[in-house]
Design an enzyme around this catalytic site. Structure first.
Site, PDB file in Angstrom:
ATOM      1  CE1 TYR A   1       9.746   3.371  -3.531  1.00  0.00           C
ATOM      2  CE2 TYR A   1       8.521   4.677  -5.122  1.00  0.00           C
ATOM      3  CZ  TYR A   1       9.484   4.580  -4.134  1.00  0.00           C
ATOM      4  OH  TYR A   1      10.189   5.694  -3.760  1.00  0.00           O
TER       5      TYR A   1
ATOM      6  CB  ALA B   1      -5.326  -7.311   1.927  1.00  0.00           C
TER       7      ALA B   1
ATOM      8  N   GLY C   1       1.096   6.196   6.608  1.00  0.00           N
ATOM      9  CA  GLY C   1       1.269   6.881   5.335  1.00  0.00           C
ATOM     10  C   GLY C   1       1.436   5.836   4.254  1.00  0.00           C
TER      11      GLY C   1
ATOM     12  CB  CYS D   1      -1.328   1.540  -1.199  1.00  0.00           C
ATOM     13  SG  CYS D   1      -0.344   1.516  -2.706  1.00  0.00           S
TER      14      CYS D   1
HETATM   15  P1  NAD Z   1       4.853   4.085  -9.044  1.00  0.00           P
HETATM   16  O1  NAD Z   1       4.260   5.429  -9.188  1.00  0.00           O
HETATM   17  O2  NAD Z   1       6.090   3.905  -8.235  1.00  0.00           O
HETATM   18  O3  NAD Z   1       5.158   3.488 -10.491  1.00  0.00           O
HETATM   19  C1  NAD Z   1       4.257   3.515 -11.549  1.00  0.00           C
HETATM   20  C2  NAD Z   1       5.050   3.728 -12.827  1.00  0.00           C
HETATM   21  O4  NAD Z   1       4.159   3.603 -13.934  1.00  0.00           O
HETATM   22  C3  NAD Z   1       5.675   5.119 -12.957  1.00  0.00           C
HETATM   23  O5  NAD Z   1       7.084   4.996 -13.114  1.00  0.00           O
HETATM   24  C4  NAD Z   1       5.005   5.733 -14.188  1.00  0.00           C
HETATM   25  O6  NAD Z   1       5.866   6.543 -14.963  1.00  0.00           O
HETATM   26  C5  NAD Z   1       4.604   4.494 -14.949  1.00  0.00           C
HETATM   27  N1  NAD Z   1       3.513   4.724 -15.905  1.00  0.00           N
HETATM   28  C6  NAD Z   1       2.326   5.318 -15.689  1.00  0.00           C
HETATM   29  N2  NAD Z   1       1.579   5.284 -16.802  1.00  0.00           N
HETATM   30  C7  NAD Z   1       2.308   4.664 -17.748  1.00  0.00           C
HETATM   31  C8  NAD Z   1       2.080   4.324 -19.098  1.00  0.00           C
HETATM   32  N3  NAD Z   1       0.915   4.610 -19.694  1.00  0.00           N
HETATM   33  N4  NAD Z   1       3.052   3.695 -19.779  1.00  0.00           N
HETATM   34  C9  NAD Z   1       4.227   3.383 -19.184  1.00  0.00           C
HETATM   35  N5  NAD Z   1       4.502   3.669 -17.903  1.00  0.00           N
HETATM   36  C10 NAD Z   1       3.556   4.305 -17.190  1.00  0.00           C
HETATM   37  O7  NAD Z   1       3.682   3.156  -8.487  1.00  0.00           O
HETATM   38  P2  NAD Z   1       3.846   1.831  -7.595  1.00  0.00           P
HETATM   39  O8  NAD Z   1       4.065   2.197  -6.176  1.00  0.00           O
HETATM   40  O9  NAD Z   1       4.764   0.893  -8.278  1.00  0.00           O
HETATM   41  O10 NAD Z   1       2.355   1.272  -7.667  1.00  0.00           O
HETATM   42  C11 NAD Z   1       1.850   0.697  -8.861  1.00  0.00           C
HETATM   43  C12 NAD Z   1       0.535   0.015  -8.521  1.00  0.00           C
HETATM   44  O11 NAD Z   1       0.773  -1.032  -7.575  1.00  0.00           O
HETATM   45  C13 NAD Z   1      -0.504   0.931  -7.882  1.00  0.00           C
HETATM   46  O12 NAD Z   1      -1.773   0.552  -8.322  1.00  0.00           O
HETATM   47  C14 NAD Z   1      -0.365   0.629  -6.401  1.00  0.00           C
HETATM   48  O13 NAD Z   1      -1.581   0.844  -5.710  1.00  0.00           O
HETATM   49  C15 NAD Z   1      -0.033  -0.833  -6.397  1.00  0.00           C
HETATM   50  N6  NAD Z   1       0.766  -1.299  -5.240  1.00  0.00           N
HETATM   51  C16 NAD Z   1       1.783  -0.542  -4.748  1.00  0.00           C
HETATM   52  C17 NAD Z   1       2.551  -1.020  -3.691  1.00  0.00           C
HETATM   53  C18 NAD Z   1       3.682  -0.225  -3.111  1.00  0.00           C
HETATM   54  O14 NAD Z   1       4.205  -0.634  -2.082  1.00  0.00           O
HETATM   55  N7  NAD Z   1       4.087   0.880  -3.680  1.00  0.00           N
HETATM   56  C19 NAD Z   1       2.293  -2.293  -3.165  1.00  0.00           C
HETATM   57  C20 NAD Z   1       1.250  -3.045  -3.709  1.00  0.00           C
HETATM   58  C21 NAD Z   1       0.501  -2.539  -4.757  1.00  0.00           C
HETATM   59  C1  UGA Z   2       1.036  -1.705   2.653  1.00  0.00           C
HETATM   60  C2  UGA Z   2       0.676  -3.166   2.911  1.00  0.00           C
HETATM   61  O1  UGA Z   2       1.324  -3.605   4.111  1.00  0.00           O
HETATM   62  C3  UGA Z   2       1.110  -4.059   1.748  1.00  0.00           C
HETATM   63  O2  UGA Z   2       0.661  -5.388   1.962  1.00  0.00           O
HETATM   64  C4  UGA Z   2       0.484  -3.517   0.464  1.00  0.00           C
HETATM   65  O3  UGA Z   2       0.914  -4.283  -0.646  1.00  0.00           O
HETATM   66  C5  UGA Z   2       0.905  -2.074   0.266  1.00  0.00           C
HETATM   67  O4  UGA Z   2       0.475  -1.295   1.416  1.00  0.00           O
HETATM   68  C6  UGA Z   2       0.248  -1.431  -0.914  1.00  0.00           C
HETATM   69  O5  UGA Z   2      -0.779  -1.873  -1.382  1.00  0.00           O
HETATM   70  O6  UGA Z   2       0.826  -0.418  -1.309  1.00  0.00           O
HETATM   71  P1  UGA Z   2       3.265  -0.273   2.804  1.00  0.00           P
HETATM   72  O7  UGA Z   2       2.334   0.877   2.703  1.00  0.00           O
HETATM   73  O8  UGA Z   2       4.430  -0.327   1.898  1.00  0.00           O
HETATM   74  O9  UGA Z   2       2.462  -1.638   2.584  1.00  0.00           O
HETATM   75  O10 UGA Z   2       3.850  -0.381   4.289  1.00  0.00           O
HETATM   76  P2  UGA Z   2       3.235  -0.861   5.679  1.00  0.00           P
HETATM   77  O11 UGA Z   2       4.258  -1.627   6.379  1.00  0.00           O
HETATM   78  O12 UGA Z   2       1.910  -1.486   5.527  1.00  0.00           O
HETATM   79  O13 UGA Z   2       3.066   0.517   6.452  1.00  0.00           O
HETATM   80  C7  UGA Z   2       2.095   1.462   6.065  1.00  0.00           C
HETATM   81  C8  UGA Z   2       2.060   2.580   7.078  1.00  0.00           C
HETATM   82  O14 UGA Z   2       1.509   2.125   8.306  1.00  0.00           O
HETATM   83  C9  UGA Z   2       3.437   3.143   7.426  1.00  0.00           C
HETATM   84  O15 UGA Z   2       3.354   4.534   7.562  1.00  0.00           O
HETATM   85  C10 UGA Z   2       3.764   2.497   8.759  1.00  0.00           C
HETATM   86  O16 UGA Z   2       4.656   3.227   9.533  1.00  0.00           O
HETATM   87  C11 UGA Z   2       2.373   2.445   9.380  1.00  0.00           C
HETATM   88  N1  UGA Z   2       2.228   1.406  10.427  1.00  0.00           N
HETATM   89  C12 UGA Z   2       2.384   0.100  10.102  1.00  0.00           C
HETATM   90  C13 UGA Z   2       1.881   1.788  11.707  1.00  0.00           C
HETATM   91  O17 UGA Z   2       1.724   2.983  12.004  1.00  0.00           O
HETATM   92  N2  UGA Z   2       1.722   0.812  12.663  1.00  0.00           N
HETATM   93  C14 UGA Z   2       1.862  -0.509  12.371  1.00  0.00           C
HETATM   94  O18 UGA Z   2       1.680  -1.351  13.286  1.00  0.00           O
HETATM   95  C15 UGA Z   2       2.206  -0.879  11.054  1.00  0.00           C
END
Ligand code: NAD
Ligand code: UGA
Length: 462
Positions: free
Chosen positions: A13, A224, A274, A277
């Site tokens: 993602y 954050a 949910g 993260c």
């Molecule tokens: P994700 O699970 O969607 O993707 C991670 C990918 O890494 C997977 O496709 C997995 O197969 C791959 N992977 C794992 N180990 C590997 C390896 N050794 N070599 C090659 N590929 C490998 O995770 P994500 O949601 O993209 O999150 C990644 C990081 O970013 C996490 O630390 C998360 O906390 C952070 N983050 C996520 C979001 C979000 O909205 N999802 C936002 C900000 C930060």
């Molecule tokens: C959150 C942060 O907003 C991002 O900045 C961060 O990068 C990301 O986590 C991460 O580290 O993974 P995300 O989880 O994708 O992003 O989505 P949000 O919009 O933050 O919503 C998180 C949850 O809170 C959802 O279930 C949403 O429905 C809920 N939410 C959000 C509420 O219940 N009320 C609100 O006012 C806002």
């Protein structure tokens, strides 16, 4: 160092959308996103742009623009490492499920695997960018692995946490509030920081690019997320107080949000937050605080999670009371499974916990979500209760909302999908058993309009 080739390990993602934007804004840089997951890479390379592994508004257009030009998806991790000057680590960092810190600490095994692989295959100097969310001081561990396993190459480590939110990822990447780049305060460290600043400067105003030391950057990310989640738990805790006192949480939220010092975002009461993260990052913050003896700090942040789980339980328990107190049909329609609208991601979605609670009480669930596939719903349930047979017996998943309202008295709204607002609620009312209830876990429907049709409307905190 002038960057011509970027490798990103992790096509999830974060890795997928972030690299797509970097490639779009820097047509002279070749960006290769690699992953061990063959199916995921195949989906990123899919001819049909509707079949990309991630649903995110606007993503397919950017991938269409760049894939095959300067954006590539591959499983050949080693070649991508060899050929790049800058390597992003964007792999998952879930909560540990065993060993020291089980249930709290971030599991860094995937990050460490990447560091080992980078050390093994690097022949030229590299800038390694920590994109994954990690505990403060993780970059020290990465540095240790790289430097102890490959002494021939100079590695500079940067921390560049990602702040995108799912569902709005492309907008967040296109116009980020800020980009944080942490690095060592040495000549080489500053040069590495500047290399990454240059890449972001292709589209982000310089004033929005904040450079810090490594630890501040790492800790800012956890902070954050903790602050955002704290606002949701605060408003959710008050939603219960509103229900007992006659105040309306939507009005309270509006009233406090208009104070410019408080601000209006992240004050929407819900069935619980949910996403992949918030929970894991707060658990991580709690673990770090507790492990250095800051028990009161740990307890403070842990309370956010306690309220979140209380909110989900409260929601499910109210459905059970409604059924028991009014002898209603034991089928419950759940609208929405994704953790928020505009994403197919279900990780830690409140819907999973609510559903599990209802299944445990032997209720039958009829589920519809516009973007989540049935197999994902069963995967999520099996993951938390390990009872495949019972889940299959109790849960039916439908392709349309119309089919899942048969023989039900209660519709529970668990995700705030826009389409739910536009349904023909009169038609739905006619089809349902009476008395008909809507339990709106997102407060998205207009109470008066819904009640005028004949429904009993129950919102959160109102
Ligand atoms: P994700 O699970 O969607 O993707 C991670 C990918 O890494 C997977 O496709 C997995 O197969 C791959 N992977 C794992 N180990 C590997 C390896 N050794 N070599 C090659 N590929 C490998 O995770 P994500 O949601 O993209 O999150 C990644 C990081 O970013 C996490 O630390 C998360 O906390 C952070 N983050 C996520 C979001 C979000 O909205 N999802 C936002 C900000 C930060
Ligand atoms: C959150 C942060 O907003 C991002 O900045 C961060 O990068 C990301 O986590 C991460 O580290 O993974 P995300 O989880 O994708 O992003 O989505 P949000 O919009 O933050 O919503 C998180 C949850 O809170 C959802 O279930 C949403 O429905 C809920 N939410 C959000 C509420 O219940 N009320 C609100 O006012 C806002």
């Amino acid at each position: 160092m002038k960057i011509k080739n970027i490798c990103c390990i992790g096509a999830g993602y974060v890795g997928g959308p972030t690299m797509a934007i970097i490639a779009q804004k820097n047509p002279n840089i070749v960006v290769t996103v690699v992953d061990i997951n063959k199916e995921r890479i195949a989906a990123w390379n899919s001819k049909n742009f509707d079949q990309l592994p991630i649903y995110e508004p606007g993503l397919s257009d950017v991938v269409k623009d760049t894939r095959g030009r300067n954006l590539f998806f591959s499983t050949d991790i080693n070649s991508a490492i060899i050929n790049s000057e800058m390597i992003f680590i964007s792999v998952n960092t879930p909560t540990k499920t065993s060993g020291e810190g089980k249930g709290y600490a971030a599991d860094l095994k995937y990050v460490e695997l990447c560091a080992n692989q980078i050390a093994k295959f690097s022949k030229t100097n590299k800038i390694v960018v920590e994109k994954s969310t990690v505990p403060v001081r993780t970059s020290e561990k990465i540095k240790e692995i790289l430097k102890s396993k490959n002494k021939a190459v100079d590695f500079q480590i940067l921390s560049n946490p990602e702040f995108l939110a799912e569902g709005t990822a492309m907008r967040n990447l296109e116009i980020p509030d800020r980009v944080i780049i942490g690095g060592d305060n040495t000549l080489e460290g500053n040069n590495a920081i500047q290399s990454l600043v240059e890449i972001y400067s292709s589209w982000v105003p310089k004033k929005n690019i904040l450079t810090t030391n490594l630890w501040s950057s790492e800790l800012s990310k956890l902070t954050a997320n903790a602050f955002l989640a704290q606002r949701i738990s605060s408003i959710n805790s008050l939603s219960e107080l509103c229900e007992e006192t006659g105040a309306d949480i939507e009005e309270v939220s509006m009233a406090i949000g208009m104070d410019s010092r408080i601000g209006s975002s992240f004050l929407k009461a819900s069935v619980g937050f949910g996403g992949s993260c918030f929970q894991k990052d707060i658990l991580n913050l709690v673990y770090i605080s507790r492990s250095i003896g800051l028990e009161k700090v740990a307890n403070y942040w842990e309370q956010i999670l306690i309220i979140n789980s209380h909110q989900r339980d409260r929601f499910a328990n109210k459905i059970k009371s409604l059924i028991n107190n009014n002898s209603l049909n034991k089928n419950v329609c759940l609208l929405g499974w994704a953790f928020k609208k505009d994403t197919n991601d279900t990780r830690e979605s409140a819907a999973i916990y609510v559903a599990n609670n209802l299944i445990k009480s032997n209720l039958n669930l009829r589920v519809y979500d516009p973007k989540v596939q049935p197999q994902q719903i069963f995967f999520d349930l099996n993951y938390i209760n390990d009872n495949d047979k019972k889940n299959k017996n109790r849960v039916s998943v439908y392709d349309s909302y119309d089919d899942c309202i048969d023989q039900t008295n209660i519709i529970a709204i668990l995700t705030e999908w826009d389409e739910f607002k536009d349904y023909d609620w009169e038609k739905i009312y006619d089809k349902m058993e009476k008395p008909a209830y809507i339990y709106d876990g997102r407060n998205i429907l207009e109470k008066d309009k819904i009640e005028s049709i004949g429904f009993n409307y129950i919102g959160l905190g109102r």
